[in-house]
Design an enzyme around this catalytic site. Structure first.
Site, short mmCIF file in Angstrom:
data_model
loop_
_atom_site.label_atom_id
_atom_site.label_comp_id
_atom_site.label_asym_id
_atom_site.label_seq_id
_atom_site.Cartn_x
_atom_site.Cartn_y
_atom_site.Cartn_z
N ASP A 67 0.85 -1.20 0.00
CA ASP A 67 0.00 0.00 0.00
C ASP A 67 0.88 1.24 0.00
OD1 ASP A 67 -2.01 -1.75 0.19
OD2 ASP A 67 -2.79 -1.07 2.14
N GLU A 81 -23.45 -19.11 -15.70
CA GLU A 81 -22.82 -18.00 -14.95
C GLU A 81 -23.57 -17.73 -13.66
OE1 GLU A 81 -23.32 -14.65 -17.51
OE2 GLU A 81 -22.09 -15.51 -19.09
N LYS A 104 -25.70 -15.31 -11.30
CA LYS A 104 -26.56 -14.14 -11.46
C LYS A 104 -26.27 -13.22 -10.28
CE LYS A 104 -31.28 -12.88 -12.65
NZ LYS A 104 -31.46 -11.72 -11.75
N GLU A 130 -23.02 -6.00 -13.79
CA GLU A 130 -23.79 -5.74 -12.58
C GLU A 130 -22.90 -5.02 -11.58
OE1 GLU A 130 -26.76 -6.86 -13.12
OE2 GLU A 130 -27.79 -6.94 -11.18
N LYS A 167 -26.78 -19.26 -20.94
CA LYS A 167 -26.82 -18.61 -22.26
C LYS A 167 -26.37 -19.59 -23.33
CE LYS A 167 -25.66 -14.27 -20.06
NZ LYS A 167 -24.62 -13.30 -19.69
N LYS A 179 -33.48 -19.08 -10.58
CA LYS A 179 -33.46 -18.39 -9.28
C LYS A 179 -33.28 -19.39 -8.15
CE LYS A 179 -34.50 -14.00 -10.19
NZ LYS A 179 -35.47 -13.29 -9.41
S1 IVH Z 1 -27.46 -11.39 -19.09
C1 IVH Z 1 -29.91 -10.01 -22.71
N1 IVH Z 1 -25.99 -12.36 -17.12
O1 IVH Z 1 -30.16 -10.00 -14.17
C2 IVH Z 1 -29.28 -10.64 -21.51
N2 IVH Z 1 -27.72 -10.79 -16.58
O2 IVH Z 1 -32.97 -10.67 -14.53
C3 IVH Z 1 -28.77 -9.64 -20.56
N3 IVH Z 1 -27.82 -10.22 -14.18
O3 IVH Z 1 -30.93 -7.30 -16.26
C4 IVH Z 1 -28.60 -10.10 -19.18
N4 IVH Z 1 -26.13 -11.49 -13.53
O4 IVH Z 1 -29.09 -6.99 -14.48
C5 IVH Z 1 -27.02 -11.54 -17.45
N5 IVH Z 1 -24.57 -13.25 -15.50
C6 IVH Z 1 -25.59 -12.44 -15.83
C7 IVH Z 1 -26.28 -11.67 -14.86
C8 IVH Z 1 -27.35 -10.85 -15.28
C9 IVH Z 1 -27.06 -10.62 -13.14
C10 IVH Z 1 -28.97 -9.29 -14.07
C11 IVH Z 1 -29.02 -8.23 -15.15
C12 IVH Z 1 -30.32 -8.48 -15.87
C13 IVH Z 1 -31.11 -9.20 -14.84
C14 IVH Z 1 -32.18 -10.07 -15.49
#
Ligand code: IVH
Length: 366
Positions: free
Chosen positions: A31, A115, A117, A175, A290, A314
């Site tokens: 630091d 991934e 969330k 995020e 995805k 979820k």
């Molecule tokens: S993909 C078109 N990946 O969850 C696809 N979203 O419920 C775009 N989120 O609006 C989203 N982790 O704010 C994606 N690994 C992740 C995510 C993620 C959190 C949030 C994001 C999105 C919301 C949808």
């Protein structure tokens, strides 16, 4: 060496050290050394205002004069994701994708990326020529608030990109989160100041990002994970490799991201991650799956609200049972007394819970 050269050198080196510390979690220096370099940079910058750069690492501390936010239209709308709540629903979604794409490979599924969330507030960043030009909140999906000044204070977000091979112009979405530690510290402070507590890190992250004082934003310790790259000139034809490229430019991309090609693997991933997420420093509320290939994503397309090529799974809300040890009465700054339950420590959503404020009389009664 000229002052200008030294300034450039210091900025580069401080960006590199920042990345090692905030993104890689592996500091390269003490630091003290870091602070000495920052001081030298600040001194040179104040002596040579002509070399100022709004993206200099010295500007990450923010300022208390952020003015109101300007609304900006998103180049592409920020959509939400369809939700699922069971492994069966996820499996059905994969089968549906396979059917729609005419995948006839039997046991093998089209490649799927799994991934975390992250449970925060979504952000869209625009980079041009390797430099951050704008950060916009999700807003109503069509347009959001320009929160660039606040986002610049987030140390894990690259202001100037590293490495090479990034498109001249691109958008990256992710995020913004408030890690558990920073969340707890913030709420302790707020309890002491008799300010209302944040219910969860998501609300705290969203509230912090919209503050008018970027110096305070800087102090609160936000972090950010990225999960979606958009550009006309992407480095790869698939999501996974694009995210690996983004990581090499300095973005924090979760290393829990996994490429899979069978339903069994996806099911195993769900079981494993539901366990591992409890160890994470940030809040998560599920997983996102995805379709990896961008061509296949294009073929699957979108419904009016969300992509068909991605889905959220979820987690069920966590509950835990523990023993109440005693109730203490804590005095805030203004003399207001709040009862606090002192508990046998119990692990809940990645954090050890020892104390719970009993200020919500209605919830406590039930
Ligand atoms: S993909 C078109 N990946 O969850 C696809 N979203 O419920 C775009 N989120 O609006 C989203 N982790 O704010 C994606 N690994 C992740 C995510 C993620 C959190 C949030 C994001 C999105 C919301 C949808």
């Amino acid at each position: 060496m000229s002052a200008q050269q030294r300034i450039t050198e210091l900025r580069k080196e401080l960006d590199r050290l920042n990345h090692a510390y905030y993104v890689e979690n592996s500091p390269l220096t003490s630091d003290y050394d870091y602070d000495m370099m920052m001081k030298e940079l600040e001194k040179l910058e104040s002596e040579h205002p002509e070399f100022d750069d709004p993206l200099s690492p010295s500007h990450r501390v923010g300022s208390d004069i952020t003015k109101g936010f300007t609304q900006v239209a998103h180049v592409r709308p920020m959509l939400s994701l369809g939700n699922t709540y069971s492994v069966e629903e996820v499996d059905d979604w994969i089968r549906r994708c396979n059917d729609l794409l005419g995948n006839l490979e039997g046991l093998k599924s089209v490649p799927i990326v799994g991934e975390m969330k992250f449970d925060g507030t979504s952000i869209s960043l625009i980079y041009e020529n390797g430099r951050l030009v704008r950060a916009v909140t999700r807003g109503d999906g069509e347009k959001g608030d320009d929160v660039t000044e606040n986002v610049k204070t987030i140390r894990s977000i690259p202001l100037v990109l590293q490495g090479s091979g990034y498109p001249q112009s691109f958008e990256i979405r992710g995020e913004i989160v408030l890690p558990w530690k920073a969340f707890d510290r913030l709420n302790e402070e707020r309890a002491f100041n008799e300010e209302p507590l944040f219910a969860n890190p998501r609300n705290a992250a969203a509230g912090t990002l919209k503050m008018q004082n970027s110096a305070e934003v800087s102090r609160r310790g936000l972090d950010a994970y990225f999960y979606y790259l958009i550009s006309d000139e992407l480095p790869a034809d698939n999501h996974y490799d694009n995210m690996i490229a983004a990581r090499s430019w300095g973005f924090k991309v979760s290393n829990l991201m996994t490429l899979m090609d069978s339903i069994e693997e996806v099911d195993g991933f769900i079981t494993r991650l539901d366990r591992e997420r409890k160890e994470l420093p940030v809040a998560t509320d599920g997983l996102v799956f995805k379709v990896n290939s961008l061509r296949q994503q294009l073929n699957l397309g979108y419904t009016s609200k969300s992509p068909r090529w991605a889905i959220a799974y979820k987690f069920s809300a966590e509950r835990a049972l523990t023993r109440l040890r005693f109730v203490s009465f804590e005095v805030g700054r203004m003399g207001v007394i709040t009862p606090v339950a002192n508990l046998e420590p119990v692990l809940l959503s990645g954090t050890i819970v020892k104390r719970a404020s009993l200020h919500n009389e209605d919830i406590v009664k039930t």
